[in-house]
Design a protein around this motif. Structure first.
Motif, PDB file in Angstrom:
ATOM      1  N   TYR A  41      53.907  17.742  36.860  1.00  0.00           N
ATOM      2  CA  TYR A  41      54.441  18.660  37.865  1.00  0.00           C
ATOM      3  C   TYR A  41      53.332  19.106  38.813  1.00  0.00           C
ATOM      4  O   TYR A  41      53.553  19.268  40.025  1.00  0.00           O
ATOM      5  CB  TYR A  41      55.073  19.858  37.145  1.00  0.00           C
ATOM      6  CG  TYR A  41      56.003  20.704  37.978  1.00  0.00           C
ATOM      7  CD1 TYR A  41      55.553  21.419  39.086  1.00  0.00           C
ATOM      8  CD2 TYR A  41      57.337  20.820  37.645  1.00  0.00           C
ATOM      9  CE1 TYR A  41      56.408  22.210  39.833  1.00  0.00           C
ATOM     10  CE2 TYR A  41      58.205  21.610  38.386  1.00  0.00           C
ATOM     11  CZ  TYR A  41      57.732  22.300  39.478  1.00  0.00           C
ATOM     12  OH  TYR A  41      58.584  23.073  40.218  1.00  0.00           O
ATOM     13  N   SER A  45      53.547  18.662  42.851  1.00  0.00           N
ATOM     14  CA  SER A  45      53.713  19.850  43.689  1.00  0.00           C
ATOM     15  C   SER A  45      52.416  20.338  44.312  1.00  0.00           C
ATOM     16  O   SER A  45      52.449  21.006  45.344  1.00  0.00           O
ATOM     17  CB  SER A  45      54.328  20.982  42.861  1.00  0.00           C
ATOM     18  OG  SER A  45      53.453  21.371  41.816  1.00  0.00           O
ATOM     19  N   SER A 146      50.722  18.657  48.631  1.00  0.00           N
ATOM     20  CA  SER A 146      51.512  17.530  48.150  1.00  0.00           C
ATOM     21  C   SER A 146      51.833  16.575  49.286  1.00  0.00           C
ATOM     22  O   SER A 146      52.210  16.988  50.392  1.00  0.00           O
ATOM     23  CB  SER A 146      52.810  18.032  47.513  1.00  0.00           C
ATOM     24  OG  SER A 146      53.622  16.945  47.110  1.00  0.00           O
ATOM     25  N   TYR A 161      61.372  20.070  42.760  1.00  0.00           N
ATOM     26  CA  TYR A 161      60.792  19.587  41.501  1.00  0.00           C
ATOM     27  C   TYR A 161      61.608  20.161  40.348  1.00  0.00           C
ATOM     28  O   TYR A 161      61.833  21.371  40.268  1.00  0.00           O
ATOM     29  CB  TYR A 161      59.332  20.017  41.372  1.00  0.00           C
ATOM     30  CG  TYR A 161      58.516  19.818  42.628  1.00  0.00           C
ATOM     31  CD1 TYR A 161      58.031  18.568  42.981  1.00  0.00           C
ATOM     32  CD2 TYR A 161      58.246  20.899  43.467  1.00  0.00           C
ATOM     33  CE1 TYR A 161      57.289  18.395  44.138  1.00  0.00           C
ATOM     34  CE2 TYR A 161      57.509  20.735  44.616  1.00  0.00           C
ATOM     35  CZ  TYR A 161      57.037  19.480  44.955  1.00  0.00           C
ATOM     36  OH  TYR A 161      56.313  19.316  46.097  1.00  0.00           O
TER      37      TYR A 161
END
Length: 737
Positions: A41, A45, A146, A161
């Protein structure tokens, strides 16, 4: 970067040819969202998922506090209403709660934050090769910008996400099981945790106490930890669990020799948390602790349902806050890891992204495990995976054009079923695929198993005369070529043939059923069933066990499957069925409707039984089964409002999710029936050495009080008096040590 350029091109549209319409059109595509585990993650992100601001949803509004060697994520009372009575209590984290929930950041807000972050090269600082570059005050947990934000639509998405519910369930389950069974390395009730309780000035009864008789420290036994004998009983229950065929793996293999649980996979934790753990906790723990953990299990069961409605999601959003607040009052701060904190965001993501089943990571993890098996050259794993993946794609493409051989597309499933017949009478639609050899028997008029015993003379006369009258009447209508006398009615009027077959197992509607006598030596149970029926003009569920499988033959080669069952007394007004914490328990020593043992095979719904250790050996807890790849498609009426989140499983079949706020404020967390644990000298020395090594980290604890720089409402974490008393108690503890 090549992928981003291609995604931009697909967003603008590429020329494609429609073979059916024989024309050109613009083909467009977009990335809807990403799904990954929690460490990945951060890469997707750009927000770091470690440290005191580890939550990628709350961002700079993450509520965390420093404890020994780590961060804990507490403060869930901020999601309650402003006038809630729990906000005034100091028994949760040692302070009152005056703040509101964290701010929700949009994509445009995130872009503004990223524009303020200075651009610097990653790696070692130029002036000192042994020191890493430190983040500035405005950088917070941002690691990078990102690359997905280069897409023109990415900042406008409401859900970019996805949180991996599979990994959240795994970590929460490990926290609960590790703490309950006091598993070394996984338990959250350690010596450091007891020191954290003293630092937070909460749960004074659990603090480490000094025994004046032998001048040693003692650790009081917590109410949320099972004793040695209780751990044995808990593991015996897990070993007795037998699940239906194809539902899950043999979870009894997770029981170790020292009466602990280990080696659980993600799906094992999924089944354990949803079905097994609520039943296993019934005879243990106090009412408050047991009820709160069962409510947490029901939260995951409800949020993972295949059918959800809007008002269900609102109940889940409010309920998980109540559950987490009650957990704050039970477990030590070390229990509240970042994975426990992420539970509070799951209902919002379900509301935006739909049911969890469409965003599982089980399929992704399965493919990743397959790719790892492709590796043959350990020095070049990426090349091995790429080469094997290309070969697999080529073989898959060719298999679509090859006939007369078994491929992954033509291979039947394990529990494949014959096509369902389409008769006008539902009686003849009760068909299935028998398994194994059959036993041929003769159907006689005096066979008591097929006769409805009744003391009523009217019913007895009706039973004797109606079959012959019905047979003659339909035969007469058949001769007269009446349209009402169709093939199904004629076959039914002639009655079953004298010979019928019995089987030990069969597959009906993709579900494997097995007679009880045949599965006593197996690791699975497929003989427990339930069906709906009327009793005193009330529609109830009948629970029983499958005894024998019949296949009756009729004229015109029609066949019907019947189940002969033993029914348990499930009268809701009786004492043989009990509902405790939304768990239905029945007494299997009772017998009910012994003169009506038969049902159609299609009327049976498979369930499985678990031991009810709270009520005795004759009681069983009923758990319903929702098989994979079997879907109950609801009939959508024209008047139905299209505002529901649909999925393959009906959520109304699950028990209602209603977390209660009836929680004892002055809850005692010490077991009086178990003596305290005396600590060895080595453990005490290690504990104080660790305290001295972490003296420099106390400044991080003070930074947690400066919430004005982090929260938009500029509300303090503690009042000034509370902060002063906390620091004075901390200094006194250091002086004593």
């Amino acid at each position: 970067m090549h992928m981003i350029e291609e995604l931009k091109e697909l967003w603008d549209g590429v020329n494609a040819y429609d073979l059916y319409g024989q024309c050109m059109f613009k083909l467009r595509a977009a990335v809807l969202w990403t799904i990954s585990d929690f460490p990945a993650y951060a890469y997707l992100s750009g927000w770091g998922t470690a440290g005191k601001l580890a939550c990628p949803v709350c961002l700079e509004g993450t509520r965390s506090r420093r404890i020994t060697d780590k961060q804990c994520f507490m403060g869930y009372r901020c999601y309650l209403k402003r006038n809630h009575s729990w906000r005034k209590s100091k028994e949760y984290d040692g302070s009152t709660e005056l703040r509101g929930p964290p701010r929700t950041f949009t994509g445009d807000d995130i872009l503004k934050k990223l524009d303020e972050i200075p651009i610097h090269t990653h790696g070692k600082a130029p002036s000192n090769s042994s020191r890493k570059c430190k983040r500035g005050e405005k950088e917070l947990n941002w690691c990078k910008r990102s690359v997905l934000f280069e897409l023109p639509y990415w900042s406008k998405l409401l859900l970019r996400y996805n949180l991996a519910v599979m990994h959240i369930e795994k970590n929460v389950c490990d926290n609960i099981i590790g703490t309950l069974l006091d598993i070394e390395g996984k338990s959250k009730d350690t010596l450091k945790s007891r020191e954290d309780l003293q630092n937070f000035n909460i749960h004074e009864e659990l603090w480490l106490k000094k025994d004046l008789s032998n001048n040693k420290l003692e650790k009081p036994y917590a109410s949320y930890t099972l004793t040695r004998e209780e751990c044995k009983d808990f593991c015996k229950f897990i070993q007795s669990v037998r699940l239906p065929d194809g539902y899950a793996s043999n979870i009894s293999r997770c029981v170790t020799d020292n009466d602990k649980l280990g080696g659980m996979k993600t799906h094992d934790c999924h089944v354990l948390l949803h079905k097994i753990l609520p039943a296993a906790l019934l005879p243990f723990l106090t009412d408050n602790i047991r009820g709160t953990l069962i409510e947490l299990c029901q939260f995951f069961q409800k949020i993972c349902a295949k059918t959800l409605q809007i008002f269900y999601i609102e109940e889940l959003s409010d309920g998980i806050v109540i559950i987490l607040c009650k957990l704050e009052k039970i477990f030590p701060p070390s229990f509240f890891t970042i994975m426990v904190h992420l539970c509070v965001h799951l209902p919002d993501q379900v509301l935006l992204g739909g049911p969890v089943a469409s965003r599982w990571m089980f399929g992704t993890e399965l493919h990743m495990g397959l790719y790892k098996k492709y590796v043959r050259n350990m020095s070049r794993p990426d090349g091995s995976i790429a080469e094997a993946f290309v070969v697999d794609e080529d073989v898959t493409f060719l298999s679509r054009y090859v006939s007369n051989i078994e491929t992954r597309f033509t291979r039947p499933e394990r529990n494949w079923d014959i096509p369902s017949p389409n008769h006008k009478l539902d009686f003849f639609n009760s068909n299935g695929r028998p398994l194994g050899a059959s036993t041929i028997k003769l159907l006689q008029n005096g066979d008591k198993s097929f006769n409805d015993l009744s003391d009523s003379e009217v019913a007895l006369e009706h039973k004797e005369q109606f079959p012959s009258w019905f047979k003659n009447k339909v035969s007469q209508m058949r001769v007269q070529k009446s349209p009402l006398a169709n093939d199904d009615l004629y076959s039914l009027s002639q009655g079953p043939l004298e010979r019928y077959n019995t089987y030990q197992s069969c597959i009906v509607n993709g579900v494997r059923f097995r007679c009880k006598e045949h599965e006593d030596t197996l690791k699975t149970q497929c003989s427990r069933i339930c069906t709906e029926g009327d009793h005193d003009n009330i529609n109830i569920l009948y629970y029983g066990v499958l005894i024998e499988i019949f296949q009756l033959s009729f004229v015109l080669d029609w066949k019907v499957f019947l189940f002969r069952c033993k029914w348990y007394n499930s009268n809701p007004k009786g004492r043989s069925i009990v509902v405790d914490h939304n768990l239905t328990s029945i007494n299997t020593s009772t017998d009910w409707y012994s003169n009506e043992p038969f049902i159609l095979a299609t009327q049976a719904q498979q369930v499985f039984y678990l031991l009810d250790m709270k009520r005795g050996s004759n009681w069983r807890i009923v758990q319903k089964v929702n098989h994979r790849s079997i879907y109950d498609i609801p009939e959508i009426m024209e008047e139905t409002v299209n505002n529901d989140v649909f999925q393959e499983e009906e959520s109304f079949q699950l028990p209602p999710f209603q977390p209660t706020e009836d929680f004892i404020e002055s809850l005692s967390l010490v077991r009086l029936d178990v003596p305290s644990v005396t600590l060895s000298d080595q453990l005490v020395v290690d504990l104080f050495l660790n305290q001295n090594q972490n003296v420099d980290k106390d400044s991080d604890l003070d930074e947690d009080f400066e919430e004005g720089n982090r929260f938009s409402n500029n509300e303090t974490f503690l009042s000034s008096d509370d902060t002063k008393s906390y620091k004075e108690s901390k200094c006194d503890d250091d002086a004593d040590s």
